[in-house]
Enzyme design. Sequence first.
Site, PDB file in Angstrom:
ATOM      1  N   ASP A 122       0.856  -1.182   0.000  1.00 59.63           N
ATOM      2  CA  ASP A 122       0.000   0.000   0.000  1.00 59.63           C
ATOM      3  C   ASP A 122       0.893   1.232   0.000  1.00 59.63           C
ATOM      4  OD1 ASP A 122      -2.400   1.381   0.080  1.00 59.63           O
ATOM      5  OD2 ASP A 122      -2.512   1.359   2.261  1.00 59.63           O
ATOM      6  N   HIS A 129      -3.792  13.995   0.207  1.00 57.59           N
ATOM      7  CA  HIS A 129      -4.099  13.118   1.342  1.00 57.59           C
ATOM      8  C   HIS A 129      -2.998  13.197   2.402  1.00 57.59           C
ATOM      9  CE1 HIS A 129      -5.306   9.691   3.745  1.00 57.59           C
ATOM     10  NE2 HIS A 129      -4.128   9.138   3.542  1.00 57.59           N
ATOM     11  N   ARG A 138      -0.536  16.636  12.963  1.00 58.55           N
ATOM     12  CA  ARG A 138       0.626  17.414  13.394  1.00 58.55           C
ATOM     13  C   ARG A 138       0.393  18.890  13.080  1.00 58.55           C
ATOM     14  NH1 ARG A 138       2.777  13.303  10.252  1.00 58.55           N
ATOM     15  NH2 ARG A 138       3.165  14.817   8.587  1.00 58.55           N
ATOM     16  N   GLU A 193     -10.468   3.881   2.871  1.00 63.82           N
ATOM     17  CA  GLU A 193      -9.502   4.592   2.042  1.00 63.82           C
ATOM     18  C   GLU A 193      -9.806   4.203   0.600  1.00 63.82           C
ATOM     19  OE1 GLU A 193      -5.467   3.998   3.495  1.00 63.82           O
ATOM     20  OE2 GLU A 193      -5.830   5.539   5.037  1.00 63.82           O
ATOM     21  N   GLU A 195      -8.896   3.811  -2.994  1.00 64.60           N
ATOM     22  CA  GLU A 195      -7.601   3.673  -3.649  1.00 64.60           C
ATOM     23  C   GLU A 195      -7.755   2.978  -5.003  1.00 64.60           C
ATOM     24  OE1 GLU A 195      -4.412   2.264  -1.276  1.00 64.60           O
ATOM     25  OE2 GLU A 195      -5.269   2.988   0.613  1.00 64.60           O
ATOM     26  N   ASP A 227      -9.240   0.271   1.308  1.00 63.93           N
ATOM     27  CA  ASP A 227      -8.319  -0.150   2.359  1.00 63.93           C
ATOM     28  C   ASP A 227      -8.899   0.281   3.710  1.00 63.93           C
ATOM     29  OD1 ASP A 227      -5.955  -1.108   3.529  1.00 63.93           O
ATOM     30  OD2 ASP A 227      -5.077   0.891   3.503  1.00 63.93           O
ATOM     31  N   ARG A 231      -8.839   3.863  12.669  1.00 67.85           N
ATOM     32  CA  ARG A 231      -7.914   4.959  12.968  1.00 67.85           C
ATOM     33  C   ARG A 231      -7.432   4.951  14.406  1.00 67.85           C
ATOM     34  NH1 ARG A 231      -6.277   5.973   8.026  1.00 67.85           N
ATOM     35  NH2 ARG A 231      -8.004   6.469   6.638  1.00 67.85           N
ATOM     36  N   GLN A 234      -4.893   2.066  14.781  1.00 69.75           N
ATOM     37  CA  GLN A 234      -3.693   2.471  14.033  1.00 69.75           C
ATOM     38  C   GLN A 234      -2.896   3.530  14.797  1.00 69.75           C
ATOM     39  OE1 GLN A 234      -4.700   3.924  10.095  1.00 69.75           O
ATOM     40  NE2 GLN A 234      -2.611   4.565   9.640  1.00 69.75           N
ATOM     41  N   LYS A 247      -5.136  -1.993   9.903  1.00 72.54           N
ATOM     42  CA  LYS A 247      -5.378  -2.180   8.472  1.00 72.54           C
ATOM     43  C   LYS A 247      -5.628  -3.634   8.099  1.00 72.54           C
ATOM     44  CE  LYS A 247      -3.856   1.968   6.868  1.00 72.54           C
ATOM     45  NZ  LYS A 247      -4.554   2.796   5.858  1.00 72.54           N
ATOM     46  N   THR A 251      -9.179  -5.702   3.413  1.00 69.47           N
ATOM     47  CA  THR A 251      -8.941  -4.785   2.302  1.00 69.47           C
ATOM     48  C   THR A 251      -9.799  -5.305   1.157  1.00 69.47           C
ATOM     49  OG1 THR A 251      -6.656  -4.463   3.028  1.00 69.47           O
ATOM     50  CG2 THR A 251      -7.199  -3.782   0.774  1.00 69.47           C
ATOM     51  N   THR A 338      -4.593   6.353  -0.381  1.00 70.02           N
ATOM     52  CA  THR A 338      -5.839   7.101  -0.455  1.00 70.02           C
ATOM     53  C   THR A 338      -5.760   8.187  -1.520  1.00 70.02           C
ATOM     54  OG1 THR A 338      -6.030   6.761   1.903  1.00 70.02           O
ATOM     55  CG2 THR A 338      -7.499   8.403   0.925  1.00 70.02           C
ATOM     56  N   GLU A 352     -10.471  12.554   6.596  1.00 69.89           N
ATOM     57  CA  GLU A 352     -10.354  13.882   5.994  1.00 69.89           C
ATOM     58  C   GLU A 352     -11.726  14.542   5.840  1.00 69.89           C
ATOM     59  OE1 GLU A 352      -7.987  11.574   3.041  1.00 69.89           O
ATOM     60  OE2 GLU A 352      -7.244  13.580   2.513  1.00 69.89           O
TER      61      GLU A 352
END
Lengths: 404, 404
Positions: A122, A129, A138, A193, A195, A227, A231, A234, A247, A251, A338, A352
């Site tokens: 992945d 993204h 952050r 996600e 993808e 995917d 969260r 993770q 994850k 998938t 993503t 997001e």
Amino acid sequence: MSESQPASWVPGAAGSGYGVHHLPYGVFRVGDDEPRIGVRVGDLVLDLAGAEAADLVLAGGALCRPTLNAFLALGRPQWTAVRDRITELLTDPTHRAAVEPLLVPVDEVRMELPFEVADYVDFYSSEHHASNVGLIFRPGQPPLLPNWKHLPIGYHGRAGTVVVSGTPVVRPQGQRPSSDGPTFGPSARLDIEAEVGFVVGVPSPLGRRVAAADFADHVFGVVLVNDWSARDIQAWEYQPLGPFLGKSFATSVAAWVTPLDALRDAFVAGPAQDPPVADYLRDEPHQGLDLRLKVLWNGEPVSEPPFADMYWTPAQQLAHLTVNGASLRTGDLYASGTVSGPRRDQVGSFLELSWGGTEPVSVGGTERTFLADGDTVTITATAPGPDGTTLTLGEVTGTVLPAN
Amino acid sequence: MSESQPASWVPGAAGSGYGVHHLPYGVFRVGDDEPRIGVRVGDLVLDLAGAEAADLVLAGGALCRPTLNAFLALGRPQWTAVRDRITELLTDPTHRAAVEPLLVPVDEVRMELPFEVADYVDFYSSEHHASNVGLIFRPGQPPLLPNWKHLPIGYHGRAGTVVVSGTPVVRPQGQRPSSDGPTFGPSARLDIEAEVGFVVGVPSPLGRRVAAADFADHVFGVVLVNDWSARDIQAWEYQPLGPFLGKSFATSVAAWVTPLDALRDAFVAGPAQDPPVADYLRDEPHQGLDLRLKVLWNGEPVSEPPFADMYWTPAQQLAHLTVNGASLRTGDLYASGTVSGPRRDQVGSFLELSWGGTEPVSVGGTERTFLADGDTVTITATAPGPDGTTLTLGEVTGTVLPAN
């Protein structure tokens, strides 16, 4: 229709997203029959096992297998020859009598995982993204880490939990962070996600890298990928070795693999890359794919992620994946990461869409951040085909079941 | 020898690390013959394909395959029954005439990868190793990250580049960090990781976790692992999604899989765990394995990593791996992570042995930090067997070839 794209005699094929310009491959079952390889045309599936058994198409028996892997291993000249022959069968009316008995309505079949996944990688190649994730987790710092524009960041996922579209997804349990230390229970931040995945057909030997220019010699085609991501799990587990259980529970991939041969008109110039990339990552032409994704949450469109402006192209991803000498195997799957565009209605994750869960969105009249039990997510996509046609990629869908 | 462990009639077996108390499985070839499953006894290999073909041992044809996978899928009752029968064949002199023609000297065979690897997971379960890495890369900070004692940190590696002991390892190329930005070239910090791998035989369904108590129902046995690592490539690529190309170029496993049934006397109490672990990680009895590893650098012993005091046990690793509902497949391999003890002469990586490359060690009269082209690393291990015997695990060895 121009001469280059003759019309199919199959009713309903022309003008649909599954005309002879597309012809995606999948593995289907009728009732309790063994799985068979088929190709989709209009709302029908052409039974290729039956076609090969009847000598209508020749692939050395590779089409009479329960997965696409043997066919994927044949390589581009044979992929193209088989595609050309199928096109001939579906357009030349003289074949109609022989072929028609091999067509099965798509709503009478059950689709299986189209290929046995060897390794699953992945990537994380959408600048929008990666920037969004940086801004959410952050804040106040540069959104991209220093390595991001030098190499396509990626990691290995769990090949054994790649499932075909339609497979329910059981909400994972695990350790979730809290101010008092971790707690155990069902993920409360279950996400998607959106993808695009690339399916490797032709293997490469250990110790030898694959050049970006050899992309089309190794990669057979494309599948949409969801995917699924927990969260909270993770966030707690991922330092220092990356995502693992957040994850690996599932998938989802589409049931239909669109051959690269069908996407010739979908290649577009890739985005400018600054700083310049290392020599091994230079791809000429530097091309992305103009796939237009759509994310539906319980049937309601919530986002339209554009694939065309992904920062790293699939050829660059392949070159990177193998630059250390890692071998390729038939059935390797690598996904783009993503897909997000610059706008909020173009993002490929609910992380997001709800900006880290702080800005709920309205879905079916209720406020949502992450996935509730019973929710269904469907990812669709279209691509430009020849002569003004459009391809409809096989969708990838799944419904969330409560934790066990 | 007690009655519980009758002596073998095979010359040289008794008193060796490969007596009938051990009986590890592998896949061997003689000349250009097809690969065959065998079991090692003394310095001989018993051809199990030949034995099953002659009805000397019955496993439904699973021993007549080119890999161990079909046998691994049979499950513990059959694993034990086959082992008991092989023991009978090799100890009861009445079978000698039938069995002797099926014994091949081990130095006349070429060993293959013993099983087809499904998914490969690598844990990080030595407290000494994780602490050393923290001290080297984050001096002045707490050596363990906050999550480390709450869950066995792990990630997925590349199953397709798992190779059998003896396979040369081509030095990987890639992006290496420097103060002026990344440079491309051969890894200058090529390292080993001495690990112990666990081989899954019996699968589990998607969406259902496997309890720690069910460890022996799913795990067939143990192989030594060398998880070759390019520290410079890894350091530049690993944020935020973990190791990728720094690990994926090669992972070596021993040619011989030691069954858990042979390790009954090697289980020892696992270390105390504080803080208390989550319920799903409680294993009773909480047991590690008393495997004593040795790392040889160009034949010279440089370290003796003790496996017994690994913080997380293999049963806990299995429970964690599946707690999110991830399924198991036959051929899944999960490795312990680098095995390091508290002393410098007990570490399982050269990163630690040379303390991040700052304290060279003397190997064959030359100063070394990381691996040079032409270097050979061999990892060996012993384990206590019944009645005071010792098992010699199949070694894992590899020689570094120059970058291509």
